[in-house]
Write an enzyme that holds these catalytic residues in place. Structure first.
Site, PDB file in Angstrom:
ATOM      1  N   LYS A 194       0.815  -1.214   0.000  1.00 14.40           N
ATOM      2  CA  LYS A 194       0.000   0.000   0.000  1.00 14.40           C
ATOM      3  C   LYS A 194       0.853   1.271   0.000  1.00 14.40           C
ATOM      4  O   LYS A 194       0.352   2.350  -0.292  1.00 14.40           O
ATOM      5  CB  LYS A 194      -0.967   0.001   1.178  1.00 14.40           C
ATOM      6  CG  LYS A 194      -2.061  -1.048   1.020  1.00 14.40           C
ATOM      7  CD  LYS A 194      -3.170  -0.898   2.024  1.00 14.40           C
ATOM      8  CE  LYS A 194      -4.261  -1.924   1.797  1.00 14.40           C
ATOM      9  NZ  LYS A 194      -3.855  -3.299   2.174  1.00 14.40           N
TER      10      LYS A 194
HETATM   11  C1  LIG Z   1      -4.555  -4.434   1.601  1.00 15.09           C
HETATM   12  C2  LIG Z   1      -3.806  -5.727   1.551  1.00 15.09           C
HETATM   13  C3  LIG Z   1      -4.178  -6.788   0.697  1.00 15.09           C
HETATM   14  C4  LIG Z   1      -5.413  -6.721  -0.175  1.00 15.09           C
HETATM   15  O1  LIG Z   1      -5.292  -5.824  -1.238  1.00 15.09           O
HETATM   16  P1  LIG Z   1      -6.590  -5.331  -2.013  1.00 15.09           P
HETATM   17  O2  LIG Z   1      -6.109  -4.303  -2.966  1.00 15.09           O
HETATM   18  O3  LIG Z   1      -7.511  -4.774  -0.962  1.00 15.09           O
HETATM   19  O4  LIG Z   1      -7.174  -6.525  -2.689  1.00 15.09           O
HETATM   20  C5  LIG Z   1      -3.376  -7.918   0.646  1.00 15.09           C
HETATM   21  N1  LIG Z   1      -2.296  -8.046   1.423  1.00 15.09           N
HETATM   22  C6  LIG Z   1      -1.908  -7.064   2.274  1.00 15.09           C
HETATM   23  C7  LIG Z   1      -0.711  -7.273   3.119  1.00 15.09           C
HETATM   24  C8  LIG Z   1      -2.639  -5.869   2.374  1.00 15.09           C
HETATM   25  O5  LIG Z   1      -2.258  -4.914   3.226  1.00 15.09           O
END
Ligand SMILES: *Cc1c(COP(=O)(O)O)cnc(C)c1O
Length: 433
Positions: free
Chosen positions: A107
């Protein structure tokens, strides 16, 4: 480039407006009116381009004239100023490590890009913009870090006191400067409720420029395409493109990859790897989309019962289920399987997965059994140390703590404690201006 709302009721907007608004007024998600097509020359010679150049080429058509070239190049290079290596795990399976950023999860990419775009858009505004977020742990850290030291932007993060991990708390509370951590004496739901109330408080919104850093924001969603292109750049066998498997919760990440594919990125097939929250795996079987209440699992960043970005995938395929099925498969992995995968991949391959990556690894491995001539990449979305409480008992040893985290843990926590009380939040926000 214009963006329309998936609900079709709101007017079209530019990249700038879509970034500032986040969600369309009709509660739909913004979606680009055209999908840019990248030249064959670029795809075929991708190894000769720097990551900055690749990212710029991918994002520029989406931003269009909302940000001038030199500014956008700066934003892009600050967004991706860490490694994104493709690491071989077995002969057929590679890990795209997305955890080398400041908060050790993918993210970071979206948060860093969005924060800088927003900073650019508000730089001449008379008022400071206040980004207000509630977090149960992870997203808040990425947002806080993304916005850290961005001019003209103050960040206010609400988190439930005593209910986030100690590392997560340090990520929220040690930055200082324009990042303000409010430690709420309540639950995550209380935090979220308080944020909602602030956004609908007319008096407050007349005085202040409040915005969210929601994960559906186009400026968080679109830059996630970058690392799919970086993966392909590092992929040796260009004649046999990879199957790509993405651990999915809200489906923003995989949807970005599929957008890249629609622009010309060579991908054999996509797999959306889910935990017990199997709304999309069920949809791919039955064509019935049935949201459910989220259940708690070991891969908790994917505990989503109504994935908000899935509608963008449907939009990308013009709601044609048959076309979607050719490109996307989806699988659900249990907590028991997640633990067993962490253990066996560590023992057999010497590679340490986090619970989210383990869900991706297993889904990819199962898929490749039926397609033995193909090879694949799973996205390792977080560093295993973030989930040491799950990982350490499974492997029976400590997970080494990266240097950056060791330094962060040593720093002093600075937070403001507040009660579950809208007026306390209001007073704090008013004083920031
Ligand atoms: C947010 C997150 C996900 C999921 O990603 P999306 O874009 O919501 O499908 C998977 N793994 C981790 C570690 C995350 O922080």
């Amino acid at each position: 480039m214009q963006y329309y709302s998936t609900n079709g009721q709101s007017p079209k907007v530019s990249f700038k407006e879509a970034t500032i608004k986040g969600q369309a007024p009709d509660k739909g998600l913004y979606f680009p009116e055209q999908i840019p097509v990248l030249s064959k020359e670029f795809i075929e010679n991708i190894e000769q381009y720097s990551n900055e150049e690749i990212a710029y080429k991918v994002i520029q058509p989406y931003v269009a004239d909302a940000i001038p070239e030199d500014e956008l190049r700066r934003i892009v290079s600050e967004t991706i100023n860490f490694d994104i290596p493709l690491v071989k795990v077995t002969d057929d399976i590679y890990s795209l490590e997305l955890f080398h950023g400041p908060t050790l999860a993918f993210k970071d990419v979206g948060a860093r890009f969005m924060s800088r775009c927003l900073g650019y858009f508000v730089k001449d505004a008379k008022q400071k913009v206040i980004v207000l977020v509630a977090t149960s742990g992870d997203t808040g850290g990425a947002v806080a870090n993304g916005f850290y030291n961005v001019d003209g932007v103050e960040v206010v993060i609400l988190y439930p006191s005593g209910k986030v991990s100690s590392v997560q708390e340090k990520q929220l509370t040690t930055l200082g400067n324009n990042v303000h951590a409010l430690e709420v004496e309540g639950t995550f739901d209380d935090c979220q409720q308080m944020v909602k109330e602030a956004f609908t408080d007319d008096e407050l919104n007349n005085k202040l420029f409040l915005t969210s850093a929601n994960s559906i924001n186009v400026a968080r969603w679109l830059p996630q395409q970058f690392y799919y292109f970086f993966a392909y750049k590092q992929w040796k066998d260009k004649n046999n493109p990879p199957v790509i498997c993405v651990p999915s919760g809200n489906f923003g990440n995989i949807c970005a990859g599929m957008l890249g594919y629609a622009s010309g990125l060579p991908v054999q097939h996509f797999i959306a790897a889910c935990n017990a929250n199997d709304i999309v795996p069920e949809f791919m079987k039955t064509e019935k989309y049935q949201p459910k209440k989220a259940v708690a699992t070991l891969s908790n960043a994917m505990d989503v019962g109504n994935p908000s970005n899935f509608v963008r995938i449907l939009e990308l395929f013009h709601h044609q289920f048959g076309d979607l099925k050719k490109v996307l498969s989806s699988d659900s992995v249990s907590d028991e399987e997640t633990k067993a995968t962490i253990k066996s991949v560590k023992d057999k391959e010497g590679y340490l997965l986090d619970p989210h990556g383990a869900v991706g690894y297993l889904s990819l491995e199962k898929y490749l059994v039926n397609y033995p001539s193909q090879k694949g990449i799973f996205l390792e979305t977080a560093h295993p140390v973030k989930f040491y409480d799950v990982v350490e008992p499974v492997i029976g040893e400590k997970v080494p703590v990266p240097q950056s985290v060791q330094e962060q843990i040593k720093k002093e926590k600075k937070s403001t404690k507040i009660k579950v009380d809208a007026s306390e939040l209001k007073a704090f926000l008013t004083e920031l201006q």
